[in-house]
Write a protein that holds these residues in place. Structure first.
Motif, mmCIF file in Angstrom:
data_model
loop_
_atom_site.group_PDB
_atom_site.id
_atom_site.type_symbol
_atom_site.label_atom_id
_atom_site.label_comp_id
_atom_site.label_asym_id
_atom_site.label_seq_id
_atom_site.Cartn_x
_atom_site.Cartn_y
_atom_site.Cartn_z
ATOM 1 N N ALA A 1 -7.287 6.651 3.713
ATOM 2 C CA ALA A 1 -6.519 7.173 2.785
ATOM 3 C C ALA A 1 -5.300 6.373 2.758
ATOM 4 O O ALA A 1 -4.569 6.351 1.924
ATOM 5 C CB ALA A 1 -6.189 8.382 2.732
ATOM 6 N N HIS A 2 -4.954 5.520 3.867
ATOM 7 C CA HIS A 2 -3.667 4.684 3.879
ATOM 8 C C HIS A 2 -3.736 3.400 3.012
ATOM 9 O O HIS A 2 -4.612 2.965 2.989
ATOM 10 C CB HIS A 2 -3.433 4.475 5.315
ATOM 11 C CG HIS A 2 -2.152 4.226 5.670
ATOM 12 N ND1 HIS A 2 -1.674 2.975 5.529
ATOM 13 C CD2 HIS A 2 -1.167 4.842 6.414
ATOM 14 C CE1 HIS A 2 -0.361 2.988 6.067
ATOM 15 N NE2 HIS A 2 -0.032 3.900 6.466
ATOM 16 N N TYR A 3 -2.666 3.334 2.407
ATOM 17 C CA TYR A 3 -2.501 1.846 1.852
ATOM 18 C C TYR A 3 -2.932 0.452 2.413
ATOM 19 O O TYR A 3 -3.393 -0.295 1.970
ATOM 20 C CB TYR A 3 -1.073 1.686 1.122
ATOM 21 C CG TYR A 3 -0.246 1.373 1.835
ATOM 22 C CD1 TYR A 3 0.088 -0.057 1.760
ATOM 23 C CD2 TYR A 3 0.699 2.175 2.359
ATOM 24 C CE1 TYR A 3 1.261 -0.619 2.646
ATOM 25 C CE2 TYR A 3 1.706 1.905 3.312
ATOM 26 C CZ TYR A 3 2.144 0.360 3.498
ATOM 27 O OH TYR A 3 2.901 0.072 4.039
ATOM 28 N N LEU A 4 -2.797 0.461 3.880
ATOM 29 C CA LEU A 4 -3.064 -0.454 4.677
ATOM 30 C C LEU A 4 -4.641 -0.634 5.009
ATOM 31 O O LEU A 4 -5.047 -1.379 5.722
ATOM 32 C CB LEU A 4 -2.357 -0.471 5.942
ATOM 33 C CG LEU A 4 -0.704 -1.004 5.596
ATOM 34 C CD1 LEU A 4 -0.022 -1.094 6.953
ATOM 35 C CD2 LEU A 4 -0.766 -2.488 5.201
ATOM 36 N N TYR A 5 -5.346 0.287 4.716
ATOM 37 C CA TYR A 5 -6.695 0.373 4.740
ATOM 38 C C TYR A 5 -7.498 -0.869 4.163
ATOM 39 O O TYR A 5 -7.276 -1.117 2.745
ATOM 40 C CB TYR A 5 -7.349 1.696 4.812
ATOM 41 C CG TYR A 5 -9.096 1.615 5.222
ATOM 42 C CD1 TYR A 5 -9.447 1.783 6.349
ATOM 43 C CD2 TYR A 5 -9.877 1.717 3.845
ATOM 44 C CE1 TYR A 5 -10.570 1.898 6.648
ATOM 45 C CE2 TYR A 5 -11.216 1.670 4.433
ATOM 46 C CZ TYR A 5 -11.656 2.026 5.716
ATOM 47 O OH TYR A 5 -12.894 1.939 6.054
ATOM 48 N N TRP B 1 -0.559 -8.912 6.506
ATOM 49 C CA TRP B 1 -1.039 -7.525 6.677
ATOM 50 C C TRP B 1 -0.259 -6.932 8.037
ATOM 51 O O TRP B 1 0.106 -5.830 8.117
ATOM 52 C CB TRP B 1 -2.683 -7.459 6.871
ATOM 53 C CG TRP B 1 -3.149 -6.171 6.887
ATOM 54 C CD1 TRP B 1 -3.482 -5.125 6.158
ATOM 55 C CD2 TRP B 1 -3.315 -5.582 8.255
ATOM 56 N NE1 TRP B 1 -4.014 -4.077 6.747
ATOM 57 C CE2 TRP B 1 -3.988 -4.147 8.145
ATOM 58 C CE3 TRP B 1 -3.344 -5.877 9.665
ATOM 59 C CZ2 TRP B 1 -4.319 -3.041 9.179
ATOM 60 C CZ3 TRP B 1 -3.552 -4.911 10.649
ATOM 61 C CH2 TRP B 1 -4.198 -3.576 10.330
ATOM 62 N N SER C 1 3.128 -5.813 7.418
ATOM 63 C CA SER C 1 3.046 -4.610 6.808
ATOM 64 C C SER C 1 2.825 -3.413 7.711
ATOM 65 O O SER C 1 3.116 -2.284 7.687
ATOM 66 C CB SER C 1 2.246 -4.522 5.761
ATOM 67 O OG SER C 1 2.548 -5.316 4.654
ATOM 68 N N TYR C 2 1.814 -3.668 8.501
ATOM 69 C CA TYR C 2 1.225 -2.651 9.688
ATOM 70 C C TYR C 2 2.499 -2.492 10.595
ATOM 71 O O TYR C 2 2.871 -1.171 10.757
ATOM 72 C CB TYR C 2 0.126 -3.336 10.486
ATOM 73 C CG TYR C 2 -0.483 -2.187 11.353
ATOM 74 C CD1 TYR C 2 -1.538 -1.560 11.168
ATOM 75 C CD2 TYR C 2 0.001 -2.021 12.658
ATOM 76 C CE1 TYR C 2 -2.142 -0.646 11.749
ATOM 77 C CE2 TYR C 2 -0.585 -0.909 13.330
ATOM 78 C CZ TYR C 2 -1.549 -0.399 13.219
ATOM 79 O OH TYR C 2 -2.274 0.425 13.775
ATOM 80 N N GLY D 1 3.319 5.458 4.407
ATOM 81 C CA GLY D 1 1.870 5.369 3.741
ATOM 82 C C GLY D 1 1.226 6.438 3.027
ATOM 83 O O GLY D 1 0.009 6.328 2.687
ATOM 84 N N GLY D 2 1.542 7.897 3.371
ATOM 85 C CA GLY D 2 1.148 8.695 2.815
ATOM 86 C C GLY D 2 -0.042 9.252 3.445
ATOM 87 O O GLY D 2 -0.784 10.491 2.861
#
Length: 294
Positions: free
Chosen positions: A53-57, A72, A75-76, A85-86
């Motif tokens: 569910a994370h935007y970096l997935y 990436w 951002s990570y 990231g929520g």
């Protein structure tokens, strides 16, 4: 950033807020450096533990554009530092692995004594970590070493960071504990909520703002009056109430002491070194007491 106070029944010394911020940055820098996402190609490895569910997935088998790792990874590292990231950035079998805890444990595993102390101060000053009287000089020696090698900053002659004063304060006597607190995130020490001064929290009511609203008017008034009465006590009376309660928190790891200095860890005990290891899943499962899915 909040100042850090070192206080005892007979005095107080303080560390500037900018040094507290510096310690936090060191902890994060060590962790993101150990991840080595760009230089050692660990992006695919840590991606396995990003919450879907994370935007970096990114789907593990999905085609990725050339050179995706560098942006990436940047951002990570940002998300790792600030917890954005929520959804959990790092998870294992649906269980979140706090990046704050991962960073702290990485500093403990890779750092020298001043780094270890910096991590403890950064993580636990708001919780009233403390050192007992006989261990004060030992802690002062670590501070001296940190200043000598430059991990701790002296500051300007007319605007010192405070380390020298803290070390001198620690060495000033060995018969009183020294308790830490910060100027923003904690109530100071001693305080009305450490010890048995305040009435017991009503059973069945959560200890939150919403819980406060659920109390009866009489219960709220009783707590307000008791809290106000705290400030009528002498310093000695306040210490006599709070210090025994702090000492009794043996399972919280708040006492900074030499006999468990090397083996102390935060929470689950995992670091980013476990995330990038070839047997990462086995390492994490062993720490969490679970099994690797087959």
């Amino acid at each position: 950033m909040s100042r850090v106070y070192f206080t005892s029944p007979s005095g107080t010394s303080e560390l500037k807020g900018s040094e507290r911020a510096w310690l936090g940055s060191l902890v994060n820098d060590i962790a993101t450096g150990a991840l080595a996402l760009s230089s050692h190609g660990n992006a695919d490895q840590v991606l396995r533990f990003v919450d879907p569910a994370h935007y970096l997935y990114l789907e593990p088998d999905a085609p990725k554009r050339p050179g995706w790792q560098a942006p990436w990874a940047h951002s990570y590292e940002t998300a790792f530092r600030v917890g954005m990231g929520g959804a959990p950035l790092v998870q294992f079998q649906g269980r979140e692995l706090s990046t704050f805890t991962l960073a702290l444990n990485t500093a403990l595993k890779l750092g020298n004594d001043p780094i270890k102390l910096g991590a403890r101060i950064h993580a636990q000053c708001e919780l009233n970590c403390w050192v007992d009287g006989p261990d004060r000089a030992w802690l002062a020696d670590i501070i001296d070493h940190g200043l000598e090698i430059g991990v701790y900053r002296r500051g300007q002659e007319d605007d010192p960071q405070g380390w020298e004063d803290v070390a001198a304060f620690l060495r000033s006597r060995d018969d009183e504990p020294v308790v830490l607190y910060d100027s923003i995130g904690s109530e100071g020490f001693p305080n009305a909520h450490t010890g048995d001064w305040m009435p017991a929290w009503p059973e069945g009511i959560p200890q939150t703002h919403e819980g406060w609203e659920l109390m009866s008017e009489e219960q709220r008034q009783e707590r307000d009056e008791r809290s106000d009465a705290w400030y009528d006590l002498s310093d000695a009376e306040q210490w006599a109430i709070s210090l025994p309660a702090l000492r009794a928190k043996k399972g919280h790891g708040l006492q900074i002491r030499p006999d468990n200095w090397r083996r102390f860890h935060f929470g689950h005990g995992l670091s980013v070194l476990d995330l990038v290891a070839h047997d990462a899943e086995e390492r994490i499962a062993a720490r969490l007491g679970t099994r690797v899915a087959t």
